[in-house]
Enzyme design. Structure first.
Site, mmCIF file in Angstrom:
data_model
loop_
_atom_site.group_PDB
_atom_site.id
_atom_site.type_symbol
_atom_site.label_atom_id
_atom_site.label_comp_id
_atom_site.label_asym_id
_atom_site.label_seq_id
_atom_site.Cartn_x
_atom_site.Cartn_y
_atom_site.Cartn_z
ATOM 1 N N CYS A 35 0.826 -1.208 0.000
ATOM 2 C CA CYS A 35 0.000 0.000 0.000
ATOM 3 C C CYS A 35 0.857 1.254 0.000
ATOM 4 O O CYS A 35 0.362 2.342 -0.271
ATOM 5 C CB CYS A 35 -0.894 0.043 1.225
ATOM 6 N N ASP A 37 2.231 2.558 2.699
ATOM 7 C CA ASP A 37 2.461 3.031 4.064
ATOM 8 C C ASP A 37 1.942 2.034 5.094
ATOM 9 O O ASP A 37 1.016 1.260 4.834
ATOM 10 C CB ASP A 37 1.926 4.436 4.325
ATOM 11 N N CYS A 61 5.312 8.124 3.744
ATOM 12 C CA CYS A 61 5.760 9.450 3.343
ATOM 13 C C CYS A 61 5.842 10.368 4.551
ATOM 14 O O CYS A 61 5.551 9.979 5.679
ATOM 15 C CB CYS A 61 4.818 10.003 2.292
ATOM 16 N N CYS A 105 -3.295 9.454 5.661
ATOM 17 C CA CYS A 105 -2.222 9.252 6.635
ATOM 18 C C CYS A 105 -2.757 9.411 8.059
ATOM 19 O O CYS A 105 -2.373 8.667 8.959
ATOM 20 C CB CYS A 105 -1.084 10.246 6.399
#
Lengths: 276, 392
Positions: A35, A37, A61, A105
């Site tokens: 994926c 992350d 990231c 995120c």
């Protein structure tokens, strides 16, 4: 380049609480290498049941690392009842702001927290309810529906930014759009056709529905569909272009083509693919 | 902070000589080359000189050069011209690792009734030539294969491929945006019918490019209007850009030797040092023939955007094949087509050097990279496991 706030940059360049707690009371793992992350969250409670220590390990990231770092700061000192109220929006606000493409995120942070708390309580997180809609990132229609409702999302890009859904092959875009339309109350374009239909009427209506409702969306992805025959309730079609041989085509066939035809033509139609 | 620029496949510094050549054409010699008065019309001479400079760099004749706004326009013009000139043919062929200027264009043609074949590459990014030739038929209008890949620098043997395609009477286009100015090119010894190039990739200005159209190739303009460029591309000539592009071509020609030797050595030094000092790192396409200025290195178990932003703290500018740096969530289609696993694709960094790169800069990068990767790996939940697994 993304526009990150100074706080995001700070938490990325100087992340707080990186590491592992060997004897953690709760651990939550989310995401995967494929994926792009992943986050593992650890916490330890003090005698009063407050989080005295929180640590994380993140692959991802800058905003994924910053969101994880922010989350640990926010958790520490809270009871689990307080901590479980932390939402992804809280994480984003703590960091000032996240670009909307990067909201997922903060969602990852919230999910890791939920999992870590469930782990401590010995509960298992229920599998997300609903039917798998985005195969690339494993997101269900129900998850999308609640994100659309809870976060007032209006576009596919918003949803991709939030849940990642639709950010891969793009085959689920039309399904996402119909969820948005449903939740945000866009009027239905057509009413279900009156029944019963003669055979000719039924075939015409199927053809019309394919033309108007199905083909434009398939064309966007470089695919096409052709009506081969109608036999009673069996609708036989051929898939062309990128649809032919696409792994998701069977899903499209059932979830989209069949669903649409059932909605607009007759509720007991069955769509079958004819391979040439 | 000093900028260490190793992102020359994205764009380059405009050479000072190019800037000097262009400056008079803004406020002094600002005429319109289509005018009857010599103040404007006289600029035809300057444009002609630039056209010759461009042609000389690639072994073409001046009349075979069409000025465009850049690589993307050149690509679109070439494909458009080929399809318009052969309206009966409905099949087009390209590779799976093209720049979006071709990739998205072909996908769009695919949605508009054309049959598109995307030819695969091997693990090193080398084109499956057999598959390419096998895909060709009477119905094939054009084959478009990039000369060198922008992400990995892998070079396709365009001379051979284009001759083979040409021998079957099929048009051949190549996106040479990354190739021109980096390695010697001679279209007269190839079967290339159409070639796109872009000024800003080799120290020229942005907003100017050229399309080589082999003499005798059927052509239909994409942009119609005035009679500029012999009626092949309407619109007032971008005289400063054209002059700058010409000068950049002249300079590139004289710097090819430096890029092929000194820059290549710097690239090799950087690549070897990073592969040696950073465990679990791989050069994408490292076994293939590559441009002398490019290396794409996959650092496993870390994410590209995070690497780039840490490099940014030191003023080091590079690019990544990671998903997070683009709008999409999927990592680079080039690396995926090569079968680079997700673990490595997400953490791939492209370093692209230029004539202006120095050894000092390369040494600086060599010193800064290993701790950056180490730091991010220490943060990664996968690293310890992977490192342990590798030991056992």
């Amino acid at each position: 380049m993304w526009e990150y706030t100074d706080k995001v940059k700070d938490h990325f360049l100087n992340p707080r609480n990186v590491g592992v707690i060997e004897d953690a009371d709760g651990v939550g793992e989310v995401g995967s290498l494929s994926c792009g992350d992943a986050l593992t969250l650890f916490f330890k409670l003090d005698a009063q049941g407050r989080i005295k220590e929180a640590k994380f390990q993140t692959f991802g990231c800058a905003s994924a690392i910053a969101s994880s770092s922010a989350l640990t700061e926010m958790m520490i000192g809270k009871t689990l009842e307080e901590a479980e109220k932390i939402t992804n929006d809280d994480i984003a606000s703590f960091l000032g702001e996240l670009p909307k493409e990067k909201m997922h995120c903060s969602v990852m942070g919230q999910e890791a927290l939920e999992k870590a708390i469930a782990c401590y309580r010995g509960e298992t997180i229920k599998k997300p309810e609903g039917n798998l809609l985005c195969e690339c990132f494993g997101i269900t229609d129900r998850q999308i529906e609640s994100a659309v409702r809870d976060h007032r999302l209006f576009t596919i890009e918003d949803i991709t930014g939030h849940l990642k859904a639709g950010g891969g092959c793009g085959k689920c875009h039309e399904n996402i759009q119909s969820i948005i339309d449903q939740v945000q109350g866009k009027p239905k374009a057509m009413r279900p056709a009156p029944v019963p239909l003669t055979n000719i009427q039924k075939i015409r209506l199927i053809e019309e529905t394919l033309e108007r409702e199905i083909k434009p969306a398939l064309h966007q992805d470089g695919g096409d569909i052709e009506l081969v025959d109608v036999d009673g309730q069996r609708v036989m079609v051929k898939l062309r272009g990128t649809c032919a041989g696409c792994k998701a085509s069977q899903v499209t066939l059932k979830n989209t083509v069949e669903a649409k035809l059932r909605e607009l033509v007759s509720k007991d139609l069955v769509v079958e693919e004819v391979r040439s | 902070m000093k900028i260490i620029y190793v992102d020359n496949n994205a764009t380059t510094k405009v050479a000072p000589e190019v800037v000097d050549a262009m400056l008079p054409y803004f406020s002094e010699r600002y005429g319109n080359a289509s005018s009857m008065h010599s103040f404007g019309g006289g600029l035809i001479v300057d444009i002609r000189r630039a056209r010759t400079q461009v042609a000389d760099l690639i072994g073409a004749r001046p009349e075979e050069i069409l000025f465009t706004s850049g690589g993307t326009e050149g690509d679109a013009t070439a494909i458009h011209a080929a399809l318009q000139s052969h309206p009966g043919k409905r099949h087009i062929v390209t590779s799976r690792v093209e720049h979006p200027a071709i990739k998205n264009l072909f996908e769009q043609y695919g949605k508009n009734g054309y049959r598109v074949t995307f030819i695969p590459v091997d693990g090193q990014g080398r084109l499956d030539q057999a598959a390419l030739f096998e895909s060709l038929s009477e119905d094939t209008a054009i084959v478009s294969i990039m000369w060198a890949n922008n992400e990995t620098g892998v070079i396709n043997p365009i001379d051979e491929i284009s001759r083979e395609v040409g021998s079957r009477g099929i048009l051949f286009h190549t996106d040479a945006v990354q190739t021109v100015g980096k390695i010697p090119i001679d279209v007269s010894h190839s079967g290339v019918d159409l070639l796109s190039m872009s000024g800003h990739k080799f120290h020229g200005p942005k907003g100017i490019g050229a399309l080589y159209i082999r003499k005798g190739t059927k052509f239909k303009p994409m942009v119609v209007g005035g009679h500029q460029e012999g009626g092949r591309r309407a619109g007032t000539e971008n005289v400063p850009g054209i002059v700058g592009m010409g000068k950049a071509c002249e300079l590139a020609g004289s710097n090819l030797g430096d890029v092929g030797t000194r820059v290549r050595q710097l690239r090799d030094k950087l690549e070897h040092a990073l592969l040696q000092t950073v465990p679990r790192s791989v050069a994408n396409g490292g076994q293939a023939e590559r441009l002398p200025n490019t290396t794409s290195i996959a650092f496993e178990y870390v994410e590209g955007e995070a690497i780039l932003l840490m490099m940014n703290e030191y003023g080091i500018c590079a690019s990544s094949g990671s998903a997070c740096t683009s709008g999409s969530l999927e990592p680079s289609h080039v690396l995926r087509a090569m079968g680079v696993p997700f673990t490595a694709a997400h953490g791939s960094i492209r370093y692209s050097l230029s004539h202006y790169s120095t050894e000092e800069e390369i040494d600086f990068i060599i010193a800064k990279m290993p701790p950056i990767i180490e730091r991010l790996r220490q943060m990664s939940p996968f690293w310890k496991q992977a490192a342990e697994a590798a030991l056992h």
